[in-house]
Design an enzyme around this catalytic site. Structure first.
Site: not given
Ligand code: ADP
Length: 334
Positions: A64-65, A109, A158, A217
């Protein structure tokens, strides 16, 4: 000091930033959300206006981030990052909003955890690009309307279910992020291994992908732990055997369940006879916060077909009993 900051920059903590995809077409998986977002962004670009506010919903670690940063990058806009829990006072939000430049992306977030006064301020900001700043207290308090720059809010949550109706209604688009398939996760692992310069073969990739709970992640984290093992106990190359041995050390089981996942299933089956049991009781039994069990563990256990949410509480499925090496009770459905 120099050595320390060099270490901090290249250390594991910074790896998440290094591994983040930067553009929509670098983003592995989520074909539906990607296509939907592409349309939203392209249409706004053609009309020369900031796109509608975007809500991204789904379990932690699904991107998401990363997606919020990509939205900003695709728009050629700057991104400001904050989170629901950080916006306890409306004044904190007012300060952020009034510092936005036209077209900026504001990323919040855990937006479901925003405090009520800040949430109410956000309504007007999202709708009319205005904030009402309250000056003074009690009967003498006055509210001063303030114009802010047109911006795009990207919210991540979430649990979209715990967003209030009025807040949810103000997002023009909601992207529902799904767990990744094993094939998609193999691409994630392959890409991260290339960036981090980790020698890995096809089977090594597949083994890590399969045990990553559908979550990039986690895939990236497991890859780094397997790399450690490969360097210290093997010849540095990640193969299936090395991955299996390493993941055993880190308590990640055949299906990718970690210690907490298994604790939840064990409590549910052994202590509560398979349920139904309420979430707070279950959380106490494993010594975790109910929100952690609900938002971090459960979504994957549900998707893996091991846990079901019923109106009367959580229930373990036959698959869960069998995964723990237990015999499911005779009267268990499914
Ligand atoms: P969320 O905000 O949903 O918790 P993040 O965007 O922080 O997730 O993603 C966590 C980590 O996972 C990122 O730092 C990245 O390394 C990896 N990641 C997430 N989505 C992808 C994707 N589609 N392709 C490659 N790496 C990804």
């Amino acid at each position: 000091d120099d050595a320390l900051s060099a270490w901090a920059q290249t250390g594991d903590r910074d790896v998440e930033g290094t591994l983040r995809p930067r553009k929509l077409d670098e983003f592995v998986g989520q074909p539906r959300v990607r296509e939907q977002l592409e349309l939203v962004l392209e249409s706004a670009r053609r009309r020369g206006v900031p796109p509608d506010h975007v809500l991204l919903s789904g379990p932690p670690g699904l991107g998401k981030t990363s997606m919020a940063m990509i939205v900003a990058a695709e728009l050629g806009a700057a991104i400001r990052i904050t989170s629901g829990p950080a916006l306890e006072r409306a004044g904190d939000l007012a300060a952020m909003l009034s510092n936005l430049a036209p077209g900026d992306v504001l990323f919040i977030d855990e937006i479901h955890r925003i405090a009520r006064p800040a949430e109410e301020m956000l309504y007007l900001a999202m709708e009319d690009f205005r904030v009402d700043v309250v000056v003074g207290k009690g009967p003498g308090a006055t509210s001063i309307p303030l114009e802010i720059a047109p911006f795009t809010l990207v919210g991540a949550t979430t649990r979209s279910g715990s967003l209030t109706g009025p807040l949810r209604d103000r997002f023009g688009f909601t992207g529902q992020m799904e767990f990744y398939t094993d094939t998609e996760l193999e691409l994630v692992v392959r890409r991260a291994a290339t960036i981090l310069d980790i020698p890995i073969d096809r089977d090594g990739c597949a083994e890590i992908a399969r045990r990553s709970r559908g979550t990039p992640r986690i895939a990236n984290r497991l890859l780094r732990r397997v790399r450690d093992y490969a360097e210290v106990r093997a010849d540095g190359k990640v193969t299936r055997e090395v991955a299996r041995a390493a993941l055993a050390v880190y308590d990640v089981d055949e299906l990718g369940l970690d210690r907490l996942d298994r604790a939840v299933l064990t409590a549910l089956t052994k202590s509560f006879g398979g349920g139904p049991v309420g979430i707070s009781t279950l959380a106490v039994a494993v010594g975790e916060e109910a929100t952690t069990v609900e938002e971090v563990c459960e979504p994957y256990l549900v998707r893996a077909g091991m846990l079901a949410r019923t109106p009367r509480g959580r229930v373990a499925t036959a698959t869960a009993w069998e995964h723990l090496g237990l015999v499911p009770p005779a009267d268990l459905p499914g």
